[in-house]
Design an enzyme around this catalytic site. Sequence first.
Site, PDB file in Angstrom:
ATOM      1  N   ASP A 152      18.614  -4.815  -8.678  1.00 52.07           N
ATOM      2  CA  ASP A 152      18.274  -3.808  -7.661  1.00 52.07           C
ATOM      3  C   ASP A 152      17.248  -2.872  -8.278  1.00 52.07           C
ATOM      4  O   ASP A 152      17.579  -1.785  -8.748  1.00 52.07           O
ATOM      5  CB  ASP A 152      19.538  -3.060  -7.234  1.00 52.07           C
ATOM      6  CG  ASP A 152      19.332  -2.248  -5.955  1.00 52.07           C
ATOM      7  OD1 ASP A 152      18.224  -2.294  -5.379  1.00 52.07           O
ATOM      8  OD2 ASP A 152      20.286  -1.559  -5.536  1.00 52.07           O
ATOM      9  N   ASP A 201      13.126  -1.587 -20.441  1.00 54.00           N
ATOM     10  CA  ASP A 201      12.424  -2.289 -19.371  1.00 54.00           C
ATOM     11  C   ASP A 201      13.162  -3.616 -19.141  1.00 54.00           C
ATOM     12  O   ASP A 201      13.256  -4.450 -20.050  1.00 54.00           O
ATOM     13  CB  ASP A 201      10.980  -2.539 -19.797  1.00 54.00           C
ATOM     14  CG  ASP A 201      10.168  -3.321 -18.780  1.00 54.00           C
ATOM     15  OD1 ASP A 201      10.748  -3.872 -17.819  1.00 54.00           O
ATOM     16  OD2 ASP A 201       8.939  -3.425 -18.963  1.00 54.00           O
TER      17      ASP A 201
END
Length: 247
Positions: free
Chosen positions: A137, A117
């Site tokens: 992104d 994560d």
Amino acid sequence: MKLSLPEVNFSDWGDVRYLHLGTEWVQGSMKLDAPFEIELEYVQRMMAWLLFVDPASVAKLHAMQLGLGAASLTKFCRKTLRMRTTAVELNPQVVAACRGWFKLPADDAKLEVVVADAAAEIRKPRWLGTVDALQVDLYDHEAAAPVLDSEAFYADCRALLTEGGAMTVNLFGRSSSYERSLEKIVAAFGAEAVWAFKPTREGNTVVLAQASASRPKRPALADRAQSIQTRWGLPAPKWLRVFKPQS
């Protein structure tokens, strides 16, 4: 609780291969006959941090991508620019797809792909102050708005950067999230440090934020842009027509 991740698939159209996360939305692409070039216009613009660094120093710098996509940025930074490159990707299927279908090289002394994560990974001490070019992104399979988009997240991004470092972010959404995202980036970096492109035809707006604000004169930027195009084939002179500081 087990995290539910979308399925990963690809499609070929002509000489271009596209990555999808179980929907028609394109998460990245690759030219089949030029797999280490950057095919999409907005992804090329994610390299705008090159305008602010000496081209001769690039191979000594560290690039980090948050969100692997089709690995265009990761491959370009590692293979073409010869940088130390780190990519952080939540979905292990995306990593496997990039290795199997999109020519992502295996990890080596200068390439590390971390399955994690991003919000948690970038707070680890090993990364703080080590990144010269941070490329963010982070979109889910619906591509509606950035997955991580808080002022605190952008402050964590700033903490990753070296003194001369910069972050580029892809902001795209069918919701009107751009202005809110820009406000959060400005809050984390300061208005003087933030630059932005006009949107692409597809609606992607790339924002750049510097760890230390600088305002190179246009002739200096034009010289740098020409050098980028000559060395690496990126259309940097065109960028300057649609790229400007935000204050």
